[in-house]
Structures are given as C-alpha cells and as structure tokens.
Design a protein around this motif. Structure first.
Motif, PDB file in Angstrom:
ATOM      1  N   LYS A  60      -0.315  92.327 101.425  1.00 55.37           N
ATOM      2  CA  LYS A  60      -0.414  91.612 102.698  1.00 55.37           C
ATOM      3  C   LYS A  60      -0.037  92.534 103.859  1.00 55.37           C
ATOM      4  O   LYS A  60       0.843  93.375 103.711  1.00 55.37           O
ATOM      5  CB  LYS A  60       0.491  90.391 102.674  1.00 55.37           C
ATOM      6  CG  LYS A  60       0.012  89.340 101.707  1.00 55.37           C
ATOM      7  CD  LYS A  60       0.730  88.057 101.945  1.00 55.37           C
ATOM      8  CE  LYS A  60       0.367  86.921 101.124  1.00 55.37           C
ATOM      9  NZ  LYS A  60      -0.431  86.719 100.145  1.00 55.37           N
ATOM     10  N   PRO A  61      -0.687  92.377 105.009  1.00 49.35           N
ATOM     11  CA  PRO A  61      -0.348  93.203 106.184  1.00 49.35           C
ATOM     12  C   PRO A  61       1.121  93.067 106.554  1.00 49.35           C
ATOM     13  O   PRO A  61       1.673  91.971 106.543  1.00 49.35           O
ATOM     14  CB  PRO A  61      -1.237  92.630 107.290  1.00 49.35           C
ATOM     15  CG  PRO A  61      -2.334  91.918 106.590  1.00 49.35           C
ATOM     16  CD  PRO A  61      -1.752  91.442 105.290  1.00 49.35           C
ATOM     17  N   GLY A  62       1.758  94.176 106.867  1.00 51.15           N
ATOM     18  CA  GLY A  62       3.168  94.166 107.258  1.00 51.15           C
ATOM     19  C   GLY A  62       4.118  94.027 106.097  1.00 51.15           C
ATOM     20  O   GLY A  62       5.292  93.750 106.286  1.00 51.15           O
ATOM     21  N   ALA A  63       3.646  94.238 104.872  1.00 51.27           N
ATOM     22  CA  ALA A  63       4.488  94.055 103.689  1.00 51.27           C
ATOM     23  C   ALA A  63       5.671  95.000 103.678  1.00 51.27           C
ATOM     24  O   ALA A  63       6.745  94.661 103.237  1.00 51.27           O
ATOM     25  CB  ALA A  63       3.675  94.230 102.416  1.00 51.27           C
ATOM     26  N   GLY A  64       5.468  96.226 104.145  1.00 50.53           N
ATOM     27  CA  GLY A  64       6.538  97.215 104.098  1.00 50.53           C
ATOM     28  C   GLY A  64       7.473  97.171 105.300  1.00 50.53           C
ATOM     29  O   GLY A  64       8.473  97.873 105.338  1.00 50.53           O
ATOM     30  N   VAL A  65       7.187  96.336 106.288  1.00 48.26           N
ATOM     31  CA  VAL A  65       8.002  96.278 107.487  1.00 48.26           C
ATOM     32  C   VAL A  65       9.365  95.671 107.171  1.00 48.26           C
ATOM     33  O   VAL A  65       9.455  94.602 106.596  1.00 48.26           O
ATOM     34  CB  VAL A  65       7.294  95.445 108.581  1.00 48.26           C
ATOM     35  CG1 VAL A  65       8.169  95.307 109.809  1.00 48.26           C
ATOM     36  CG2 VAL A  65       5.957  96.087 108.930  1.00 48.26           C
TER      37      VAL A  65
END
Length: 68
Positions: A60-65
C-alpha cells in the motif's frame, strides 16, 4: 484473501525449532528482506496468512512511512 503472492514478493514459511511444531515466515521484495515474523504460528497455513497480510500492508502507498 488470496493465497497468491503478489509480484515482486516472495514468502518463505519454515518450521521453527523452538517451539517445536510451530512455523515462522519471511517476506522478501525482489529478493530483499522486508519483514520477518516475530511470533510463532501453530500451523503453516496461519503463518502464510500472516505473511500475505504483511505483503498487503507493504504494497500500500505510504507503507514505509513512520516505520523504523
């Protein structure tokens, strides 16, 4: 949830030596280690389900944020 591992992920589910009879998993993206289970699962199926959920979270987008 499907049992198909999305490209470019790979999942390895292996039996643990302690506790005996339990399983752990490793998630890789393009061969690079992304996440490893920190708990033991009573069945290979439960371990695979948890790994698929981790792959879904990571994709999912932003998973590593905000993760360290």
């Amino acid at each position: 949830m499907s049992n198909d591992v999305p490209h470019p992920y790979s999942i390895e589910v292996e039996p643990l030596t302690k506790p005996e009879g339990h399983f752990g998993w490793t998630l890789r993206r393009s061969g690079k280690l992304i996440e490893r289970s920190d708990r033991a699962y009573r069945s290979e199926e439960k371990a695979r389900e948890a790994a698929l959920e981790a792959a879904d979270r990571d994709s999912k987008p932003g998973a590593g944020v905000g993760r360290r």
